[in-house]
Design a protein around this motif. Structure first.
Motif, short mmCIF file in Angstrom:
data_model
loop_
_atom_site.label_atom_id
_atom_site.label_comp_id
_atom_site.label_asym_id
_atom_site.label_seq_id
_atom_site.Cartn_x
_atom_site.Cartn_y
_atom_site.Cartn_z
N VAL A 134 42.61 -48.49 -82.35
CA VAL A 134 42.85 -50.07 -82.62
C VAL A 134 44.16 -50.51 -81.65
N VAL A 135 44.94 -49.56 -81.25
CA VAL A 135 46.10 -50.08 -80.50
C VAL A 135 45.46 -49.92 -79.08
N PHE A 136 44.49 -49.14 -78.73
CA PHE A 136 43.97 -49.28 -77.32
C PHE A 136 43.09 -50.48 -77.12
N SER A 137 42.56 -50.71 -78.14
CA SER A 137 41.58 -51.98 -78.16
C SER A 137 42.53 -53.32 -78.01
N ILE A 138 43.41 -53.40 -78.78
CA ILE A 138 44.47 -54.67 -78.67
C ILE A 138 45.13 -54.80 -77.37
N GLU A 139 45.64 -53.50 -76.99
CA GLU A 139 46.35 -53.59 -75.90
C GLU A 139 45.63 -53.62 -74.57
N PHE A 140 44.57 -53.04 -74.55
CA PHE A 140 43.67 -52.77 -73.29
C PHE A 140 42.36 -53.83 -73.18
N ILE A 141 41.63 -53.62 -74.22
CA ILE A 141 40.43 -54.41 -74.17
C ILE A 141 40.55 -56.17 -74.29
N GLU A 142 41.35 -56.25 -75.50
CA GLU A 142 41.69 -57.84 -75.59
C GLU A 142 42.37 -58.42 -74.56
N LYS A 143 43.55 -57.58 -74.15
CA LYS A 143 44.36 -58.22 -72.94
C LYS A 143 43.58 -58.43 -71.66
N LYS A 144 42.76 -57.22 -71.55
CA LYS A 144 42.08 -57.03 -70.17
C LYS A 144 40.88 -58.48 -70.04
N LEU A 145 40.17 -58.60 -71.17
CA LEU A 145 39.33 -59.60 -71.02
C LEU A 145 39.73 -60.94 -71.49
N ARG A 146 41.24 -61.08 -71.73
CA ARG A 146 41.88 -62.29 -71.93
C ARG A 146 41.47 -63.16 -73.05
N ILE A 147 41.34 -62.28 -73.99
CA ILE A 147 40.76 -62.77 -75.52
C ILE A 147 41.94 -63.06 -76.43
N ASP A 148 42.22 -64.20 -76.60
CA ASP A 148 43.10 -64.80 -77.51
C ASP A 148 42.95 -64.57 -79.01
N ASP A 149 43.03 -63.58 -79.47
CA ASP A 149 42.63 -63.15 -80.88
C ASP A 149 43.81 -63.14 -81.49
N ALA A 150 44.25 -64.11 -82.23
CA ALA A 150 45.70 -64.28 -82.69
C ALA A 150 46.15 -63.17 -83.40
N ILE A 151 45.09 -62.70 -84.45
CA ILE A 151 45.57 -61.63 -85.14
C ILE A 151 45.05 -60.09 -84.84
N GLY A 152 44.16 -60.18 -83.98
CA GLY A 152 43.72 -58.68 -83.51
C GLY A 152 42.36 -58.50 -84.25
N ALA A 153 41.67 -59.53 -84.89
CA ALA A 153 40.83 -58.95 -85.94
C ALA A 153 39.50 -58.53 -85.28
N SER A 154 39.38 -59.07 -84.24
CA SER A 154 38.11 -58.43 -83.49
C SER A 154 38.14 -56.83 -83.31
N SER A 155 39.31 -56.34 -83.01
CA SER A 155 39.69 -55.03 -82.69
C SER A 155 39.90 -54.23 -84.07
N VAL A 156 40.53 -54.77 -85.14
CA VAL A 156 40.62 -54.11 -86.45
C VAL A 156 39.41 -54.00 -87.13
N HIS A 157 38.40 -54.89 -86.99
CA HIS A 157 37.40 -55.24 -87.77
C HIS A 157 35.88 -54.80 -87.04
N GLY A 158 35.94 -55.00 -85.72
CA GLY A 158 35.05 -54.89 -85.10
C GLY A 158 34.87 -53.58 -84.35
N VAL A 159 35.71 -53.37 -83.58
CA VAL A 159 35.57 -51.92 -82.60
C VAL A 159 35.84 -50.77 -83.50
N VAL A 160 36.83 -50.92 -84.62
CA VAL A 160 37.17 -49.95 -85.76
C VAL A 160 36.04 -49.93 -86.78
N GLY A 161 35.39 -51.13 -87.02
CA GLY A 161 34.19 -51.09 -87.88
C GLY A 161 33.09 -50.40 -87.37
N VAL A 162 32.62 -50.41 -86.20
CA VAL A 162 31.66 -49.63 -85.20
C VAL A 162 32.14 -48.31 -85.59
N TRP A 163 33.51 -47.74 -85.20
CA TRP A 163 33.96 -46.43 -85.30
C TRP A 163 33.53 -46.00 -86.91
#
Length: 323
Positions: A286-315
């Motif tokens: 989740v740390v790598f997803s928020i810090e690298f994936i969201e920021k690199k793709l310039r996604i303004d996910d205010a809460i980090g929900a796509s990483s917590v529930h999406g990336v980690v949900g797939v995991w």
């Protein structure tokens, strides 16, 4: 009751601390209003679209309409070994929290009226059908018998995709003053602790039975849930400590939630070692997803929900096959 507690006040406070001060009441109102509105929609049409009515063979895509307004749910009707009224109420709390999770993706960018319309349509057109496909005897359940014990796909991945698409469609938040920062981290800490507490009902209650072996299974699931959350928090804490030179509180909270998400789908099919590694790796991811994936793709996910529930949900779904 524990799962309802996750939305109000848990999720509400978690979100409220991470947005700007001018939007605190807006986020609280969104979560509170969604709780009421989704409860009514579940009564009117959501439950029958997801699970149909007893004694009727369900189709592959959607439940039959025999339970509109809970027409066939009586004090004496049963769902397995528990009263159907209890099953309806428990599933209602999932139907409440799943749209509320989406709010984190587009926080601070959608009008209140638009949010109510969007989430209402999403519950009827997206959540209820997917719930039917996986849990209600639909085509996924019939074809693959998926292991999604408490909603890794139905709740977490489902809501994360919706939140991510909404965030991308609406674009970034407008801001005159540089970086947008969370205004009240202690509020977020309190919300996260309530989510952790409520998750015991989220996972443990999904046993949908009590007594004998079911009691042992439910309490084991609660134990694994706590272990995975703890491992997730440690994983995120160590990752930020190494990466930033000091531990980061918000990422540690996200790590705990990532641990909870990691164990949700496989809570009934894993042992303690699997729960530990699922949570630990989920916290790092989740740390790598928020810090690298969201920021690199310039996604303004205010809460980090796509990483917590999406990336980690797939995991959390993949990890069932590993442990």
């Amino acid at each position: 009751a524990l799962v309802l507690f996750m939305t109000i006040p848990g999720l509400s406070l978690f979100y409220a601390g991470l947005v700007r001060v001018k939007n605190v009441l807006s986020v609280l109102m969104q979560c509170f209003a969604l709780t009421a509105l989704m409860s009514v929609l579940w009564f009117v049409v959501g439950y029958t679209l997801a699970f149909g009515s007893s004694g009727v063979e369900q189709g592959p895509w959607i439940g039959d309409l025999g339970n509109l307004f809970l027409a066939k749910v009586t004090m004496n009707s049963m769902s397995g070994s528990i009263p159907e009224t209890l099953f309806v109420m428990f599933q209602l709390t999932f139907a409440v929290i799943t749209p509320a999770l989406i709010v984190g993706g587009f926080a601070e960018r959608m009008r209140f009226s638009a949010m109510l319309i969007f989430c209402s349509l999403w519950l009827v057109l997206v959540y209820a059908p997917i719930c039917h496909w996986v849990w209600g005897g639909g085509w996924i359940a019939a074809r693959w018998e998926p292991l999604d014990f408490a909603g890794g796909a139905v709740v977490h991945i489902n809501s994360a995709v919706a939140g991510l698409v909404a965030a991308l469609y609406l674009g970034k938040r407008f801001n005159h003053n540089g970086d947008i920062k969370a205004h009240n981290i202690p509020l977020t800490v309190f919300g996260a602790t309530l989510l952790w507490f409520g998750w015991f009902g989220f996972n443990g209650g999904s046993q949908l039975a009590w007594g004998g072996d079911n009691t042992v299974a439910a309490t084991t699931i609660v134990l694994l849930t706590n272990l995975s959350a703890s491992a997730g928090a440690i994983g995120a804490l160590l990752t930020t400590w190494i990466g930033y030179g000091k531990p980061d509180i918000v990422q540690t909270l996200n790590g705990a939630l990532a641990g909870l998400v990691s164990i949700t789908a496989g809570a009934a099919n894993m042992e303690a070692s699997g729960a530990f590694f699922a949570g630990l790796i989920g916290g790092i991811l989740v740390v790598f997803s928020i810090e690298f994936i969201e920021k690199k793709l310039r996604i303004d996910d205010a809460i980090g929900a796509s990483s917590v529930h999406g990336v980690v949900g797939v995991w959390g779904t993949i990890v069932i096959g590993l442990w």
